[in-house]
Design a protein around this motif. Structure first.
Motif, PDB file in Angstrom:
ATOM      1  N   GLN A   1      57.852 -18.232  34.871  1.00  0.00           N
ATOM      2  CA  GLN A   1      57.613 -18.509  33.681  1.00  0.00           C
ATOM      3  C   GLN A   1      58.371 -18.207  32.713  1.00  0.00           C
ATOM      4  O   GLN A   1      58.486 -18.613  32.175  1.00  0.00           O
ATOM      5  CB  GLN A   1      56.948 -16.193  33.478  1.00  0.00           C
ATOM      6  CG  GLN A   1      55.796 -17.035  31.934  1.00  0.00           C
ATOM      7  CD  GLN A   1      55.773 -15.718  31.243  1.00  0.00           C
ATOM      8  OE1 GLN A   1      55.080 -14.485  32.874  1.00  0.00           O
ATOM      9  NE2 GLN A   1      55.234 -14.825  30.886  1.00  0.00           N
ATOM     10  N   ILE A   2      59.911 -17.130  33.057  1.00  0.00           N
ATOM     11  CA  ILE A   2      61.162 -17.546  31.747  1.00  0.00           C
ATOM     12  C   ILE A   2      61.754 -18.825  31.856  1.00  0.00           C
ATOM     13  O   ILE A   2      62.563 -18.562  31.469  1.00  0.00           O
ATOM     14  CB  ILE A   2      60.618 -16.715  31.300  1.00  0.00           C
ATOM     15  CG1 ILE A   2      61.922 -15.202  33.021  1.00  0.00           C
ATOM     16  CG2 ILE A   2      60.763 -15.017  30.836  1.00  0.00           C
ATOM     17  CD1 ILE A   2      62.865 -14.111  32.675  1.00  0.00           C
TER      18      ILE A   2
ATOM     19  N   LEU B   1      64.229  -5.165  30.374  1.00  0.00           N
ATOM     20  CA  LEU B   1      63.026  -4.268  31.242  1.00  0.00           C
ATOM     21  C   LEU B   1      62.221  -4.872  30.532  1.00  0.00           C
ATOM     22  O   LEU B   1      61.176  -4.310  31.567  1.00  0.00           O
ATOM     23  CB  LEU B   1      63.815  -3.322  31.147  1.00  0.00           C
ATOM     24  CG  LEU B   1      62.753  -1.780  31.735  1.00  0.00           C
ATOM     25  CD1 LEU B   1      62.854  -1.525  32.922  1.00  0.00           C
ATOM     26  CD2 LEU B   1      63.539   0.023  31.205  1.00  0.00           C
ATOM     27  N   LYS B   2      61.721  -5.109  29.015  1.00  0.00           N
ATOM     28  CA  LYS B   2      61.422  -5.147  29.045  1.00  0.00           C
ATOM     29  C   LYS B   2      60.147  -5.728  28.967  1.00  0.00           C
ATOM     30  O   LYS B   2      58.428  -5.679  28.842  1.00  0.00           O
ATOM     31  CB  LYS B   2      61.436  -5.593  27.075  1.00  0.00           C
ATOM     32  CG  LYS B   2      60.292  -5.071  26.040  1.00  0.00           C
ATOM     33  CD  LYS B   2      60.599  -5.136  24.584  1.00  0.00           C
ATOM     34  CE  LYS B   2      59.247  -5.126  23.285  1.00  0.00           C
ATOM     35  NZ  LYS B   2      58.779  -5.851  23.367  1.00  0.00           N
ATOM     36  N   GLN B   3      60.776  -7.364  29.581  1.00  0.00           N
ATOM     37  CA  GLN B   3      60.116  -7.858  29.751  1.00  0.00           C
ATOM     38  C   GLN B   3      59.401  -8.265  31.220  1.00  0.00           C
ATOM     39  O   GLN B   3      58.054  -7.926  31.160  1.00  0.00           O
ATOM     40  CB  GLN B   3      61.406  -9.619  30.829  1.00  0.00           C
ATOM     41  CG  GLN B   3      61.557 -10.341  29.251  1.00  0.00           C
ATOM     42  CD  GLN B   3      62.465 -11.153  29.584  1.00  0.00           C
ATOM     43  OE1 GLN B   3      62.870 -10.734  29.724  1.00  0.00           O
ATOM     44  NE2 GLN B   3      62.228 -12.219  28.679  1.00  0.00           N
ATOM     45  N   PHE B   4      59.950  -7.119  31.826  1.00  0.00           N
ATOM     46  CA  PHE B   4      59.646  -6.524  33.618  1.00  0.00           C
ATOM     47  C   PHE B   4      58.060  -5.804  33.118  1.00  0.00           C
ATOM     48  O   PHE B   4      56.813  -5.853  33.060  1.00  0.00           O
ATOM     49  CB  PHE B   4      60.289  -5.878  33.967  1.00  0.00           C
ATOM     50  CG  PHE B   4      59.424  -4.715  35.228  1.00  0.00           C
ATOM     51  CD1 PHE B   4      59.156  -5.432  36.279  1.00  0.00           C
ATOM     52  CD2 PHE B   4      59.569  -3.104  35.207  1.00  0.00           C
ATOM     53  CE1 PHE B   4      58.822  -5.296  36.970  1.00  0.00           C
ATOM     54  CE2 PHE B   4      58.596  -3.255  36.213  1.00  0.00           C
ATOM     55  CZ  PHE B   4      58.531  -3.720  37.537  1.00  0.00           C
ATOM     56  N   GLN B   5      58.608  -4.611  31.849  1.00  0.00           N
ATOM     57  CA  GLN B   5      57.400  -3.599  31.305  1.00  0.00           C
ATOM     58  C   GLN B   5      56.098  -4.880  30.696  1.00  0.00           C
ATOM     59  O   GLN B   5      54.737  -3.778  31.951  1.00  0.00           O
ATOM     60  CB  GLN B   5      57.880  -3.012  30.548  1.00  0.00           C
ATOM     61  CG  GLN B   5      58.896  -1.428  31.433  1.00  0.00           C
ATOM     62  CD  GLN B   5      59.516  -0.729  29.961  1.00  0.00           C
ATOM     63  OE1 GLN B   5      59.645  -1.019  28.801  1.00  0.00           O
ATOM     64  NE2 GLN B   5      60.253   0.241  30.898  1.00  0.00           N
TER      65      GLN B   5
ATOM     66  N   LYS C   1      72.169  -4.319  30.657  1.00  0.00           N
ATOM     67  CA  LYS C   1      70.669  -3.933  29.849  1.00  0.00           C
ATOM     68  C   LYS C   1      69.533  -5.498  30.566  1.00  0.00           C
ATOM     69  O   LYS C   1      68.322  -5.079  30.872  1.00  0.00           O
ATOM     70  CB  LYS C   1      70.395  -4.209  28.191  1.00  0.00           C
ATOM     71  CG  LYS C   1      71.194  -3.141  28.181  1.00  0.00           C
ATOM     72  CD  LYS C   1      71.011  -2.838  26.964  1.00  0.00           C
ATOM     73  CE  LYS C   1      71.773  -2.411  25.765  1.00  0.00           C
ATOM     74  NZ  LYS C   1      70.421  -1.170  24.784  1.00  0.00           N
ATOM     75  N   LEU C   2      70.228  -6.102  31.978  1.00  0.00           N
ATOM     76  CA  LEU C   2      69.725  -7.563  32.238  1.00  0.00           C
ATOM     77  C   LEU C   2      69.474  -7.220  33.624  1.00  0.00           C
ATOM     78  O   LEU C   2      70.528  -6.585  34.259  1.00  0.00           O
ATOM     79  CB  LEU C   2      70.551  -8.657  32.351  1.00  0.00           C
ATOM     80  CG  LEU C   2      70.093  -9.550  30.376  1.00  0.00           C
ATOM     81  CD1 LEU C   2      71.257 -10.731  30.791  1.00  0.00           C
ATOM     82  CD2 LEU C   2      68.850  -9.481  30.344  1.00  0.00           C
ATOM     83  N   TYR C   3      68.423  -7.012  33.795  1.00  0.00           N
ATOM     84  CA  TYR C   3      68.295  -7.261  35.808  1.00  0.00           C
ATOM     85  C   TYR C   3      68.231  -8.899  36.338  1.00  0.00           C
ATOM     86  O   TYR C   3      67.530  -9.385  35.335  1.00  0.00           O
ATOM     87  CB  TYR C   3      66.886  -6.634  36.437  1.00  0.00           C
ATOM     88  CG  TYR C   3      66.458  -5.739  35.934  1.00  0.00           C
ATOM     89  CD1 TYR C   3      66.937  -4.392  36.636  1.00  0.00           C
ATOM     90  CD2 TYR C   3      65.768  -5.173  34.136  1.00  0.00           C
ATOM     91  CE1 TYR C   3      66.690  -3.113  36.249  1.00  0.00           C
ATOM     92  CE2 TYR C   3      66.264  -3.389  34.250  1.00  0.00           C
ATOM     93  CZ  TYR C   3      66.740  -2.272  35.090  1.00  0.00           C
ATOM     94  OH  TYR C   3      66.270  -1.389  35.022  1.00  0.00           O
ATOM     95  N   SER C   4      68.856  -9.144  37.511  1.00  0.00           N
ATOM     96  CA  SER C   4      69.060 -10.814  37.709  1.00  0.00           C
ATOM     97  C   SER C   4      68.624  -9.935  38.888  1.00  0.00           C
ATOM     98  O   SER C   4      68.609  -9.941  39.551  1.00  0.00           O
ATOM     99  CB  SER C   4      70.315 -11.526  37.273  1.00  0.00           C
ATOM    100  OG  SER C   4      71.125 -10.496  38.253  1.00  0.00           O
TER     101      SER C   4
END
Length: 105
Positions: free
Chosen positions: A28-29, A36-40, A75-78
């Protein structure tokens, strides 16, 4: 889920979080990293649609990090670098494919 063993439940959580939340979010992105906000936000939306507890997928993210499929950098997950070609092709990348790619040396 209570009838399954601890490890079977953890694997099921990982598979579910990968296929229902993380991989669709990545496509999608159209990016290898997410916050984390996008994941949540994605997790919340999927949990409401599927009518399941939010606790199940929250454990799945940590579990995917332990398996090396997801990495946290600041702060990023990859996603693991070996999964990037799947993202670029917008290909289906199920959990079995992801774990196989990550484990290849």
């Amino acid at each position: 889920m209570s009838e399954k063993g601890k490890y079977a439940s953890a694997t099921e959580n990982r598979r579910w979080v990968w296929s229902e939340i993380i991989w669709p979010l990545i496509l999608q992105i159209n990016d290898v990293a997410f916050t984390l906000k996008q994941f949540q936000e994605k997790r919340e939306k999927v949990c409401i649609e599927k009518n399941i507890s939010i606790n199940i997928p929250s454990r799945g993210l940590v579990s995917l990090m332990q398996k090396g499929i997801i990495r946290k950098e600041g702060k990023l997950y990859s996603i693991h670098y070996r999964l990037i070609p799947y993202m670029r092709l917008k290909a289906d990348c199920n959990y079995a494919t992801a774990i196989h790619e990550v484990r290849l040396k």
